[in-house]
Design an enzyme around this catalytic site. Structure first.
Site, PDB file in Angstrom:
ATOM      1  CB  CYS A   8       5.084 -18.414  -2.564  1.00 35.75           C
ATOM      2  SG  CYS A   8       3.922 -17.919  -3.633  1.00 35.75           S
TER       3      CYS A   8
ATOM      4  CB  CYS B 293      15.209 -31.467 -14.835  1.00 33.20           C
ATOM      5  SG  CYS B 293      16.856 -31.204 -15.832  1.00 33.20           S
TER       6      CYS B 293
ATOM      7  CB  CYS C 282       1.518 -27.470   8.429  1.00 34.91           C
ATOM      8  SG  CYS C 282       0.274 -27.744   7.047  1.00 34.91           S
TER       9      CYS C 282
ATOM     10  CG  HIS D   6      -1.859 -24.057   8.376  1.00 35.58           C
ATOM     11  ND1 HIS D   6      -0.679 -24.612   8.021  1.00 35.58           N
ATOM     12  CD2 HIS D   6      -1.692 -23.400   9.582  1.00 35.58           C
ATOM     13  CE1 HIS D   6       0.471 -24.303   8.737  1.00 35.58           C
ATOM     14  NE2 HIS D   6      -0.290 -23.498   9.993  1.00 35.58           N
TER      15      HIS D   6
END
Length: 520
Positions: A49, A98, A168, A471
């Site tokens: 994730c 990077c 979201c 969320h």
């Protein structure tokens, strides 16, 4: 940026059998099993994730560096740095060494081959899913637009938006705006504009959040997204092209941090308005003005110059009335608005104990009344009275001089206390239909019988405790049916469920305007 680490980090075969089964956008993290923001390592094909979920993709990279620090690097170890990974939803590539997105490829084009393979896996999974659903529908006596899956009602005709890494807040606003009928129809009817040059024509462009491109159009990408949301050809749409433009012209929203949905909505509407004024999306200014002429001139509210569909639909006018308490001098000021930000009255903010559960419930009317009631300005807001020639105590009152076609009400759930921004989690009762705004008008006698009545079109809800976390989801009504939009998942719901939501942003549509849209 040009990444120098691709040759030592991109080691997997493009069609590696090590990839998990199913669609890449729904792959689960091998550590926490979350399917939010999955990233695949281009060294070993393991899936983890993103950094703003539980950060296991970054930890995978960091863990791989420990042997290289403790031991002399062998040639084999040099090739296994686990530095580069790919977003399984947007197919953008990121290098942890990077600390930036990657735009180049290996000499053999392995990154693009992996990207195309993931896209093929996604398309195959989608096709198989559609075929399965079609077969189930043929054998079912249920409504042809609905399918029962795991006890929930999944909407076949509605399209979700993939979460590209804590996006979201954008998805909830886009789904809400797509259900403001007059607003959405205007953009869908605009002519398409092809922005790609000859080198990229016919190929899909994979934008990253660090790329530069002056030839971008927010209006065009917004139009494409709205067209994709209700065409019914896919269960979820990946809006990376729109988000790339957003990230370019609105730097505040770059990166993977959770952001404020209301702040994003304001930026989005403001930039759409400015671009439409200039005709930057490839449509001439005269063509835009001609499109706007279909909207009643009396309902236009100009903000920063000429009116556009943004101000024609969302634009209203407030009258700010200030009275000096010393000499009685009255000052009036007219301010255009695209939304109203309402405080939740302080008496409803404190957490209730069990024996207070049956006490008064805060309603949307309480919030509107608090916004429009006469108030005395405190010592820090003394009014400069032109008659008294100095700052004096005064009162302030808001009146609505002109109501918009689409009334956007923002409930101020986030407040600063000392150094923290806390959330007000109070439930606010709101009507699904028949919100009467007549009593807040400056001249209610000049309004028509239905011009002050509003019906709910969409609701944005914030789940969680803070603005930088949690969320966002949205509820919206489409053709008489309520839907719940949770990123790529769309389910049919009912009015009772919508009414129980702890609203953050409410979108109401003027009943008169809705009736007019239905006749078109």
């Amino acid at each position: 940026m040009e990444c120098p680490h691709l040759s030592s980090s991109v080691c997997i075969a493009p069609d590696s059998a090590k990839f998990p089964n199913g669609s890449p956008s729904s792959w689960c993290c091998s550590v926490c099993r979350s399917n939010k923001s999955p990233w695949v390592c281009l060294t070993c094909s393991s899936v983890h994730c993103g950094r703003y979920v539980n950060g296991h993709a970054k930890k995978h990279y960091e863990d791989a560096q420990i042997p290289l620090l403790n031991h002399k690097r062998s040639e084999k170890q040099e090739k296994a740095q686990h530095t580069v990974c790919m977003d399984c939803s947007s197919y953008s590539t990121y290098c942890y060494r990077c600390d930036d997105f990657v735009v180049n490829d290996t000499k053999l084009g392995l990154v693009q081959k992996v990207r195309e393979h993931l896209q093929n896996l996604e398309n195959s999974a989608f096709t198989a899913d559609r075929h399965r659903k079609r077969k189930l529908l043929e054998n079912s006596s249920l409504n042809s637009k609905l399918l029962k899956v795991n006890g929930s009602t999944t909407a076949i005709c509605a399209t979700g938006l993939r979460n590209l890494g804590n996006t979201c807040f954008m998805n909830a606003i886009l789904q809400s705006l797509s259900n403001i009928e007059q607003f959405c129809c205007y953009f869908k009817e605009l002519p398409a504009v092809e922005l790609r040059n000859g080198k990229t024509a016919g190929r899909r462009t994979y934008h990253t959040r660090s790329q530069g491109d002056s030839n971008v159009s927010l209006v065009e990408e917004f139009r494409k997204t709205l067209c994709a949301l209700w065409q019914g050809s896919q269960t979820a749409f990946s809006p990376e092209s729109l988000f790339y433009v957003v990230w370019k012209i609105m730097p505040n929203f770059r990166g993977y941090q959770q952001q404020d949905a209301h702040e994003f909505m304001r930026y989005l509407l403001d930039h759409l308005h400015l671009e439409l004024q200039g005709g930057f999306n490839g449509v001439s200014r005269s063509a835009i003005l001609q499109e706007n002429s279909t909207l009643s001139a009396s309902n236009k509210c100009c903000i920063n110059g000429a009116s556009t569909v943004v101000t024609a639909i969302f634009g209203g006018i407030l009258q700010n009335e200030v009275n000096c308490l010393i000499c009685g001098t009255e000052s009036r000021k007219f301010d255009p608005f695209l939304d109203l930000s309402l405080d939740i009255p302080s008496q409803f903010r404190s957490k209730r104990s069990k024996n207070q559960e049956n006490g008064p419930v805060c309603s949307l009317r309480d919030c509107l009344r608090s916004f429009t009631d006469l108030e005395e300005l405190d010592e820090t807001e003394l009014y400069m009275c032109h008659k008294c020639k100095k700052k004096q105590k005064s009162t302030k009152k808001f009146w609505i001089q002109k109501l918009p076609k689409a009334l956007c009400l923002h409930l101020k759930r986030f407040h600063w206390t000392a150094y923290l921004r806390n959330k007000v989690d109070t439930y606010v009762q709101f009507p699904l239909r028949g919100l009467d705004m007549k009593c807040y008008l400056l001249e209610p006698e000049n309004s028509g019988p239905d011009s002050c009545l509003y019906d709910l079109a969409a609701v944005v809800v914030h789940h969680g405790s803070g603005v930088g976390s949690g969320h966002y989801t949205a509820y919206a009504v489409h053709e008489g049916r309520w839907f719940h939009f949770n990123d790529s998942t769309v389910t049919v719901t009912d009015e009772e469920t919508v009414g129980k939501a702890k609203a953050y942003i409410l979108f109401y549509v003027e009943r008169q305007a809705r009736a007019g849209a239905e006749k078109l």
